[in-house]
Design a protein around this motif. Structure first.
Motif, PDB file in Angstrom:
ATOM      1  N   ALA A  82      -2.625  -2.472   1.963  1.00  0.00           N
ATOM      2  CA  ALA A  82      -3.794  -1.878   1.324  1.00  0.00           C
ATOM      3  C   ALA A  82      -5.036  -2.741   1.466  1.00  0.00           C
ATOM      4  N   ASN A  83      -4.854  -3.966   1.986  1.00  0.00           N
ATOM      5  CA  ASN A  83      -5.980  -4.873   2.178  1.00  0.00           C
ATOM      6  C   ASN A  83      -5.595  -5.915   3.215  1.00  0.00           C
ATOM      7  N   LEU A  84      -6.535  -6.791   3.542  1.00  0.00           N
ATOM      8  CA  LEU A  84      -6.285  -7.776   4.600  1.00  0.00           C
ATOM      9  C   LEU A  84      -5.278  -8.835   4.172  1.00  0.00           C
ATOM     10  N   ARG A  85      -5.226  -9.125   2.881  1.00  0.00           N
ATOM     11  CA  ARG A  85      -4.236 -10.094   2.420  1.00  0.00           C
ATOM     12  C   ARG A  85      -2.824  -9.575   2.694  1.00  0.00           C
ATOM     13  N   PHE A 101      -2.361   1.576   7.336  1.00  0.00           N
ATOM     14  CA  PHE A 101      -3.430   1.454   6.345  1.00  0.00           C
ATOM     15  C   PHE A 101      -3.906   2.836   5.927  1.00  0.00           C
ATOM     16  N   GLN A 110     -10.017   6.733  -2.282  1.00  0.00           N
ATOM     17  CA  GLN A 110     -10.035   5.397  -1.666  1.00  0.00           C
ATOM     18  C   GLN A 110     -10.130   4.326  -2.754  1.00  0.00           C
ATOM     19  N   THR A 114      -6.856   1.990  -3.030  1.00  0.00           N
ATOM     20  CA  THR A 114      -6.981   0.629  -2.495  1.00  0.00           C
ATOM     21  C   THR A 114      -8.014  -0.202  -3.239  1.00  0.00           C
ATOM     22  N   ASN A 115      -8.597   0.355  -4.298  1.00  0.00           N
ATOM     23  CA  ASN A 115      -9.601  -0.368  -5.087  1.00  0.00           C
ATOM     24  C   ASN A 115     -10.765  -0.829  -4.224  1.00  0.00           C
ATOM     25  N   SER A 116     -11.165   0.006  -3.296  1.00  0.00           N
ATOM     26  CA  SER A 116     -12.304  -0.306  -2.430  1.00  0.00           C
ATOM     27  C   SER A 116     -12.998   0.982  -2.032  1.00  0.00           C
ATOM     28  N   GLN A 120     -16.292  -0.172   2.497  1.00  0.00           N
ATOM     29  CA  GLN A 120     -15.518  -1.414   2.548  1.00  0.00           C
ATOM     30  C   GLN A 120     -14.250  -1.234   3.381  1.00  0.00           C
ATOM     31  N   SER A 121     -13.669  -0.047   3.290  1.00  0.00           N
ATOM     32  CA  SER A 121     -12.429   0.210   4.019  1.00  0.00           C
ATOM     33  C   SER A 121     -12.656   0.311   5.519  1.00  0.00           C
ATOM     34  N   THR A 124     -12.392  -3.110   6.563  1.00  0.00           N
ATOM     35  CA  THR A 124     -10.981  -3.499   6.544  1.00  0.00           C
ATOM     36  C   THR A 124     -10.267  -3.013   7.795  1.00  0.00           C
TER      37      THR A 124
END
Length: 287
Positions: A82-85, A101, A110, A114-116, A120-121, A124
């Motif tokens: 869900a994110n880069l981490r 993703f 969104q 994904t909290n973005s 922002q996505s 990502t």
């Protein structure tokens, strides 16, 4: 005459399990996925590297992965991030081929998923594609809410095409048009999918459909007749997206998909004995 592409089946135990409230023991998850690995699906969507607060059921994805037997399978593994981490973590595992993703064309979803924001996505996705290339992975970008949304966010076929354009422009080579809440219909599938397939001949475009039992077969037929050759599904149609609604809409049922494709004489290369074992074992997973 142009040769038809072979059908790719993506079995999704991750999607089937993620919304279940009672935690499924790690060994049971792994045993179930090990049976699915023997069946011969192209890909197994097996887990996700996301916050355990968001999806508690999948907090043991790394432990499940350690218990998988990949010695005698042709299936490849896909993990959702869900994110880069999460993508960086998933990239550390050589056994994983695909990083998925969920890119929603609904701003509300969104944020919820994904909290973005969508903007922002997009960033990502760009970085995910770079990360995938560096780590010998392939990104699978899901066009989530691709057939509409329950939030009142604007949706039409042109919006779907615009986002597909942008994602392909950034380098995406696999797109999965996703119906997160079951709002797709044969008419919508036939209106959107053929144009995308024709426009992006070098991009693999699949469908990740959610459905109620009474509409599954008509959606499978519409997708196949529209040229779809990549299908996501889950055994018995278990699952759904807990980030979308409280009342989960199940996945496309793999047995319905197999039955339809066999009737079309599609060579699926599945071991149906192991499939029946997986069906029987699923009663231990989905209580």
């Amino acid at each position: 005459m142009k040769q038809q592409k072979p059908v790719k089946l993506v079995e999704c135990p991750r999607d089937a399990m993620q919304g279940m409230h009672d935690f499924i023991p790690t060994d049971i998850k792994a045993s179930y996925i090990n049976l699915l690995l023997k069946v011969g699906f192209d890909t197994i969507d097996f887990g996700s590297f996301v916050s355990p607060k968001a999806i508690p059921q999948l907090q043991d994805t790394a432990e499940v992965l350690a218990r998988l037997n990949l010695d005698h399978t042709s299936s490849k593994l896909l993990a959702i991030v869900a994110n880069l981490r999460g993508a960086a973590t998933a990239s550390m595992y050589e056994e994983i081929s695909y990083l998925g993703f969920p890119f929603s064309i609904s701003e509300t979803f969104q944020q919820r998923n994904t909290n973005s924001s969508i903007a922002q996505s997009v960033d990502t996705v760009k970085q995910l594609l770079e990360l995938s290339d560096k780590n010998n992975k392939t990104a699978v970008i899901y066009l989530s809410m691709g057939f509409g949304n329950p939030y009142g966010d604007e949706w039409n076929a042109e919006i779907v095409e615009q986002w597909a354009d942008q994602l392909v422009g950034h380098g995406a080579r696999i797109l999965a048009l996703s119906d997160t809440t079951g709002v797709s219909s044969p008419e919508k599938i036939k209106a959107i999918l053929p144009g995308l397939l024709k426009r992006y001949e070098d991009v693999e475009i699949g469908l990740h459909l959610h459905s109620t039992p009474n509409t599954r077969n008509e959606k499978i037929q519409a997708a196949y007749e529209s040229g779809c050759r990549r299908f996501d599904s889950a055994l018995k149609g278990f699952g759904g997206c807990p980030m979308a609604t409280d009342d989960l809409t199940g996945n496309m049922a793999t047995e319905d998909l197999i039955g339809y494709l066999q009737a079309k004489n599609e060579p699926l290369g599945l071991n149906m004995d192991y499939w029946q074992e997986a069906v029987a074992y699923s009663s231990k997973v989905f209580l």
